[in-house]
Design a protein around this motif. Structure first.
Motif, PDB file in Angstrom:
ATOM      1  N   ASP A  25      53.508  11.796 107.225  1.00 45.45           N
ATOM      2  CA  ASP A  25      54.399  11.847 108.384  1.00 45.45           C
ATOM      3  C   ASP A  25      54.922  10.464 108.745  1.00 45.45           C
ATOM      4  OD1 ASP A  25      53.946  14.564 108.534  1.00 45.45           O
ATOM      5  OD2 ASP A  25      52.494  14.424 110.177  1.00 45.45           O
ATOM      6  N   CYS A  26      54.034   9.470 108.736  1.00 42.10           N
ATOM      7  CA  CYS A  26      54.426   8.109 109.126  1.00 42.10           C
ATOM      8  C   CYS A  26      55.356   7.477 108.091  1.00 42.10           C
ATOM      9  CB  CYS A  26      53.187   7.238 109.329  1.00 42.10           C
ATOM     10  SG  CYS A  26      52.221   7.682 110.793  1.00 42.10           S
ATOM     11  N   LEU A  27      55.107   7.724 106.825  1.00 42.74           N
ATOM     12  CA  LEU A  27      55.981   7.189 105.783  1.00 42.74           C
ATOM     13  C   LEU A  27      57.380   7.784 105.897  1.00 42.74           C
ATOM     14  CD1 LEU A  27      53.517   7.256 102.743  1.00 42.74           C
ATOM     15  CD2 LEU A  27      54.431   5.210 103.867  1.00 42.74           C
ATOM     16  N   ILE A  28      57.447   9.072 106.131  1.00 43.22           N
ATOM     17  CA  ILE A  28      58.751   9.724 106.293  1.00 43.22           C
ATOM     18  C   ILE A  28      59.476   9.143 107.503  1.00 43.22           C
ATOM     19  CG2 ILE A  28      59.881  11.901 106.889  1.00 43.22           C
ATOM     20  CD1 ILE A  28      59.029  11.715 103.953  1.00 43.22           C
ATOM     21  N   ALA A  29      58.761   8.970 108.610  1.00 38.58           N
ATOM     22  CA  ALA A  29      59.367   8.419 109.822  1.00 38.58           C
ATOM     23  C   ALA A  29      59.876   6.999 109.598  1.00 38.58           C
ATOM     24  CB  ALA A  29      58.358   8.446 110.973  1.00 38.58           C
ATOM     25  N   ALA A  30      59.238   6.272 108.671  1.00 40.00           N
ATOM     26  CA  ALA A  30      59.644   4.887 108.376  1.00 40.00           C
ATOM     27  C   ALA A  30      60.792   4.822 107.379  1.00 40.00           C
ATOM     28  CB  ALA A  30      58.448   4.104 107.847  1.00 40.00           C
ATOM     29  N   GLY A  31      61.276   5.978 106.927  1.00 41.04           N
ATOM     30  CA  GLY A  31      62.397   6.003 105.990  1.00 41.04           C
ATOM     31  C   GLY A  31      62.012   5.807 104.542  1.00 41.04           C
ATOM     32  N   ILE A  32      60.714   5.975 104.230  1.00 46.94           N
ATOM     33  CA  ILE A  32      60.223   5.808 102.866  1.00 46.94           C
ATOM     34  C   ILE A  32      60.379   7.126 102.110  1.00 46.94           C
ATOM     35  CG2 ILE A  32      58.220   5.212 101.446  1.00 46.94           C
ATOM     36  CD1 ILE A  32      59.295   2.910 103.166  1.00 46.94           C
ATOM     37  N   ARG A  33      60.725   7.033 100.826  1.00 48.64           N
ATOM     38  CA  ARG A  33      60.704   8.228  99.975  1.00 48.64           C
ATOM     39  C   ARG A  33      59.261   8.485  99.548  1.00 48.64           C
ATOM     40  NH1 ARG A  33      64.052   8.730  94.354  1.00 48.64           N
ATOM     41  NH2 ARG A  33      62.819   6.843  93.930  1.00 48.64           N
ATOM     42  N   ARG A  57      52.021  26.662  94.989  1.00 53.38           N
ATOM     43  CA  ARG A  57      53.239  26.303  94.260  1.00 53.38           C
ATOM     44  C   ARG A  57      53.842  25.028  94.854  1.00 53.38           C
ATOM     45  NH1 ARG A  57      55.307  30.422  91.066  1.00 53.38           N
ATOM     46  NH2 ARG A  57      54.260  32.446  91.298  1.00 53.38           N
ATOM     47  N   SER A  58      54.190  24.093  93.993  1.00 54.76           N
ATOM     48  CA  SER A  58      54.697  22.810  94.468  1.00 54.76           C
ATOM     49  C   SER A  58      55.989  22.959  95.265  1.00 54.76           C
ATOM     50  CB  SER A  58      54.901  21.847  93.288  1.00 54.76           C
ATOM     51  OG  SER A  58      55.762  22.414  92.313  1.00 54.76           O
ATOM     52  N   ALA A  59      56.850  23.901  94.877  1.00 53.24           N
ATOM     53  CA  ALA A  59      58.107  24.088  95.597  1.00 53.24           C
ATOM     54  C   ALA A  59      57.854  24.563  97.023  1.00 53.24           C
ATOM     55  CB  ALA A  59      59.003  25.083  94.859  1.00 53.24           C
ATOM     56  N   GLU A  60      56.880  25.458  97.194  1.00 53.96           N
ATOM     57  CA  GLU A  60      56.550  25.943  98.531  1.00 53.96           C
ATOM     58  C   GLU A  60      55.883  24.854  99.353  1.00 53.96           C
ATOM     59  OE1 GLU A  60      54.174  29.380  97.950  1.00 53.96           O
ATOM     60  OE2 GLU A  60      55.756  30.531  96.969  1.00 53.96           O
ATOM     61  N   ALA A  61      55.018  24.074  98.715  1.00 57.38           N
ATOM     62  CA  ALA A  61      54.369  22.968  99.416  1.00 57.38           C
ATOM     63  C   ALA A  61      55.399  21.926  99.852  1.00 57.38           C
ATOM     64  CB  ALA A  61      53.318  22.324  98.511  1.00 57.38           C
ATOM     65  N   GLN A  62      56.382  21.693  99.004  1.00 61.11           N
ATOM     66  CA  GLN A  62      57.435  20.734  99.343  1.00 61.11           C
ATOM     67  C   GLN A  62      58.212  21.193 100.575  1.00 61.11           C
ATOM     68  OE1 GLN A  62      59.738  19.037  96.093  1.00 61.11           O
ATOM     69  NE2 GLN A  62      61.630  19.416  97.224  1.00 61.11           N
ATOM     70  N   GLN A  63      58.570  22.456 100.610  1.00 61.72           N
ATOM     71  CA  GLN A  63      59.302  22.982 101.754  1.00 61.72           C
ATOM     72  C   GLN A  63      58.473  22.872 103.028  1.00 61.72           C
ATOM     73  OE1 GLN A  63      60.375  27.116 101.416  1.00 61.72           O
ATOM     74  NE2 GLN A  63      61.852  27.020 103.084  1.00 61.72           N
ATOM     75  N   TRP A  64      57.196  23.200 102.934  1.00 67.88           N
ATOM     76  CA  TRP A  64      56.307  23.125 104.092  1.00 67.88           C
ATOM     77  C   TRP A  64      56.161  21.695 104.600  1.00 67.88           C
ATOM     78  CZ3 TRP A  64      51.339  20.871 104.643  1.00 67.88           C
ATOM     79  CH2 TRP A  64      50.689  21.185 105.846  1.00 67.88           C
ATOM     80  N   LEU A  65      55.963  20.748 103.695  1.00 67.05           N
ATOM     81  CA  LEU A  65      55.803  19.354 104.097  1.00 67.05           C
ATOM     82  C   LEU A  65      57.094  18.773 104.663  1.00 67.05           C
ATOM     83  CD1 LEU A  65      53.546  17.992 101.223  1.00 67.05           C
ATOM     84  CD2 LEU A  65      52.957  18.069 103.653  1.00 67.05           C
ATOM     85  N   MET A  66      58.223  19.185 104.121  1.00 65.86           N
ATOM     86  CA  MET A  66      59.500  18.700 104.649  1.00 65.86           C
ATOM     87  C   MET A  66      59.710  19.189 106.080  1.00 65.86           C
ATOM     88  SD  MET A  66      62.195  18.872 101.458  1.00 65.86           S
ATOM     89  CE  MET A  66      63.500  18.166 102.491  1.00 65.86           C
ATOM     90  N   GLN A  67      59.384  20.438 106.324  1.00 67.53           N
ATOM     91  CA  GLN A  67      59.512  20.971 107.676  1.00 67.53           C
ATOM     92  C   GLN A  67      58.534  20.295 108.628  1.00 67.53           C
ATOM     93  OE1 GLN A  67      58.928  25.174 107.063  1.00 67.53           O
ATOM     94  NE2 GLN A  67      61.085  25.543 106.553  1.00 67.53           N
ATOM     95  N   ASP A  73      66.775  15.583 103.164  1.00 65.24           N
ATOM     96  CA  ASP A  73      66.942  16.075 101.802  1.00 65.24           C
ATOM     97  C   ASP A  73      66.780  14.922 100.810  1.00 65.24           C
ATOM     98  OD1 ASP A  73      67.414  18.625 102.680  1.00 65.24           O
ATOM     99  OD2 ASP A  73      69.601  18.487 102.573  1.00 65.24           O
ATOM    100  N   GLY A  74      65.946  15.130  99.813  1.00 64.48           N
ATOM    101  CA  GLY A  74      65.721  14.117  98.796  1.00 64.48           C
ATOM    102  C   GLY A  74      64.688  13.064  99.168  1.00 64.48           C
ATOM    103  N   GLN A  75      64.142  13.129 100.387  1.00 67.92           N
ATOM    104  CA  GLN A  75      63.187  12.105 100.815  1.00 67.92           C
ATOM    105  C   GLN A  75      61.761  12.437 100.416  1.00 67.92           C
ATOM    106  OE1 GLN A  75      63.110  11.329 105.052  1.00 67.92           O
ATOM    107  NE2 GLN A  75      61.949   9.422 104.807  1.00 67.92           N
ATOM    108  N   LEU A  76      61.468  13.699 100.161  1.00 72.40           N
ATOM    109  CA  LEU A  76      60.098  14.107  99.839  1.00 72.40           C
ATOM    110  C   LEU A  76      60.120  15.088  98.665  1.00 72.40           C
ATOM    111  CD1 LEU A  76      57.252  14.977 102.279  1.00 72.40           C
ATOM    112  CD2 LEU A  76      57.786  16.571 100.427  1.00 72.40           C
TER     113      LEU A  76
END
Length: 211
Positions: A25-33, A57-67, A73-76
């Motif tokens: 969460d903190c890395l995303i907030a700092a603008g890090i990929r 499934r990695s695709a489902e985990a990605q969607q969950w973590l992004m939310q 888009d493209g950050q995680l």
């Protein structure tokens, strides 16, 4: 040290998953990929410690973590343990830094031996050979001589061994305060500005994160 633009975060089966998720969460907030890897054991820990069902499934985990994190888009991106075409699997396209948080003793031992049997171990191996920052957050108590020898071996290679040991001089009032103390230390190792906790020697009133 090169500027940190991309960080790989690996979640393994040790206790302490709240540290890893808060770090993301903190890395995303700092603008890090952020590139995320996780083991099957981490899914068990997520359910046990946080009553969270981490998707298989990695695709489902990605969607969950992004939310969860509010990533753009493209950050995680999330990669499965056998996705050998993921960027982290090659020294030609490694992240600028990697954090294994929490880091199980099994994962630590595998990294120390260079086994690279799954994507987490391979990504750590790449980080070491490409001389990128690698931070391990080992959660175990007590440490055996085997654990300590593996940590010493890695520390001599430049790997940062950062046990999740919260300090009490900041007068934490909640579990979240104690989590933030550890995450702040990780971010400091990555040289990513943060104000998660008061700094030693600074008046509490000067720090907006002060309790």
């Amino acid at each position: 040290m090169r500027p940190i633009k991309t960080v790989t975060v690996a979640l393994t089966g040790a206790s302490g998953l709240p540290y890893g998720l808060r770090l993301i969460d903190c890395l995303i907030a700092a603008g890090i990929r952020v590139w995320v890897l996780y083991s099957q054991a981490a899914q068990v820990v997520a359910k046990q410690e946080m009553d969270l069902t981490l998707p298989s499934r990695s695709a489902e985990a990605q969607q969950w973590l992004m939310q969860r994190s509010g990533a753009l888009d493209g950050q995680l991106a999330v990669f499965g343990r056998e996705e050998w075409f993921a960027p982290v699997a090659s020294g030609s396209n490694p992240a600028d830094a990697m954090v294994v948080c929490p880091c199980s003793m099994g994962t630590l031992a595998a990294i120390a031996q260079g086994s690279s049997d799954n994507l987490i171990e391979r990504a750590a191996d790449v980080s070491i050979k490409e001389q990128r920052k690698l931070v391990l957050v080992p959660r175990e108590a007590p440490f055996s001589a085997i654990h300590l020898e593996n940590m010493l071996k890695l520390a001599r290679l430049g790997v940062v061994i950062l046990p999740p040991s919260p300090g009490f001089y900041t007068h934490p009032k909640t579990v979240d305060d104690m989590i933030d103390f550890v995450v702040a230390r990780i971010l400091d190792q990555l040289r990513i500005d943060n104000q998660l906790t008061p700094r030693w020697g600074e008046p509490a009133s000067d720090n907006p994160a002060a309790p």
